[in-house]
Design an enzyme around this catalytic site. Structure first.
Site, PDB file in Angstrom:
ATOM      1  N   ASP A   1      -1.778   1.659   4.048  1.00 34.66           N
ATOM      2  CA  ASP A   1      -2.760   1.299   5.066  1.00 34.66           C
ATOM      3  C   ASP A   1      -1.978   0.928   6.311  1.00 34.66           C
ATOM      4  OD1 ASP A   1      -4.660   0.286   6.717  1.00 34.66           O
ATOM      5  OD2 ASP A   1      -5.280  -1.363   5.397  1.00 34.66           O
TER       6      ASP A   1
ATOM      7  N   HIS B   1     -11.828   0.849   1.999  1.00 38.55           N
ATOM      8  CA  HIS B   1     -10.927   2.006   2.122  1.00 38.55           C
ATOM      9  C   HIS B   1     -11.114   2.914   0.905  1.00 38.55           C
ATOM     10  CE1 HIS B   1      -8.090   0.310   5.255  1.00 38.55           C
ATOM     11  NE2 HIS B   1      -8.699  -0.791   4.862  1.00 38.55           N
TER      12      HIS B   1
ATOM     13  N   TYR C   1       1.664  -1.985   4.155  1.00 40.17           N
ATOM     14  CA  TYR C   1       0.401  -2.542   4.630  1.00 40.17           C
ATOM     15  C   TYR C   1       0.673  -3.159   6.011  1.00 40.17           C
ATOM     16  CZ  TYR C   1      -3.625  -5.636   5.065  1.00 40.17           C
ATOM     17  OH  TYR C   1      -4.740  -6.277   5.536  1.00 40.17           O
TER      18      TYR C   1
END
Length: 264
Positions: A152, A255, A109
């Site tokens: 991500d 997302h 992330y």
DNA sequence: ATGGTGGGGGTCCCA
């Protein structure tokens, strides 16, 4: 082996959505970002009941947090660096036995980077660039085999990874300092598994802002979520899906999940 | 040009 990556934006709030995703896709491995749950409160039992008894998680209070869930045994990779020495739960890694050998999975992330694309004015942007630089340097010196990077990454590297290349060049997520760095990280030895299937002249998004009234009609998306694999896994890469429908589920994440299928 | 919407944990941070 089906591997899903999803920025779920609060694991506890969206456990029912994860159950629905499991029902529809039956993944073997689920990599989550923005779990937003400290480790002592991690919903271990609920995920075990869902079919994922093997869990590697790094969480903290309020922010960040990553997790890898699996039906089969996971061997946690514990010697990963504390990027930028912030201890902020943005990376988890584990090994799993695939159909034709072990696979190492890295779940990231990357910092979002705030609003102002200037390293001097905005420490969050400086942190984002430093984070990617450090990770890139690490992968340059650790030449890994049979490895998957998911997560991500908060950067949309290609022109058609955003709804308007020209309008987003100065918007954090698509600035040249970011896209150049993401490409350098990719080029430490990985193949973009999503673009392996969808040519770079086609739009491809995984994120749509909550701030658009009708996300689907305006379709101002960005591809912030990624799946990369080492070249030795390309022959076993049998499919990729962006699960766009989840964006219309009740109380969705901003997302959507991405799934790849690594066969024998 | 602006502001628009979420989640977490508490009266403001982050995305």
């Amino acid at each position: 082996m089906r591997i899903v990556t999803w920025n779920i934006n609060s694991l506890r709030l969206r456990l029912p959505l994860l159950a629905e995703l499991d029902r529809q896709l039956r993944p073997d491995v689920i990599c989550l970002q923005e779990t937003k749950v400290p480790d002592p409160l991690f919903p271990h039992e609920a995920l075990k009941e869902l079919g994922y008894p093997h869990q590697v998680r790094r969480g903290m209070k309020g922010y960040n947090g990553v997790a890898i869930l699996a039906r089969q045994a996971l061997e946690p990779v514990l010697d990963t660096p504390d990027w930028c020495e912030k201890g902020d739960c943005r990376h988890a890694a584990a090994r799993i036995e695939g159909e034709d050998g072990p696979v190492e999975i890295h779940n990231f992330y990357v910092p979002a980077g705030g609003d102002i694309p200037d390293e001097d004015e905005n420490p969050k942007y400086a942190h984002k660039l430093a984070f990617v630089d450090q990770v890139t340097a690490w992968f340059e010196t650790h030449h890994l085999a049979r490895t998957v990077i998911v997560g991500d990454l908060n950067i949309a590297p290609l022109e058609n990874d955003v709804w308007s290349h020209k309008q987003l060049l100065k918007v954090v997520s698509h600035t040249p300092p970011e896209t150049t760095r993401l490409n350098a990280w990719l080029n430490t030895g990985f193949v973009d598994a999503m673009r392996h299937f969808i040519p770079s002249d086609e739009k491809l998004y995984t994120w749509w802002s909550y701030r658009n009234r009708d996300w689907s009609a305006s379709n101002r998306g960005r591809r912030l979520d990624h799946v990369w694999i080492t070249p030795d896994l390309v022959a076993s890469l049998h499919g990729m899906q962006v699960i766009r429908e989840t964006r219309d589920w009740a109380s969705p994440s901003d997302h959507v999940p991405v799934m790849i299928n690594l066969g024998a």
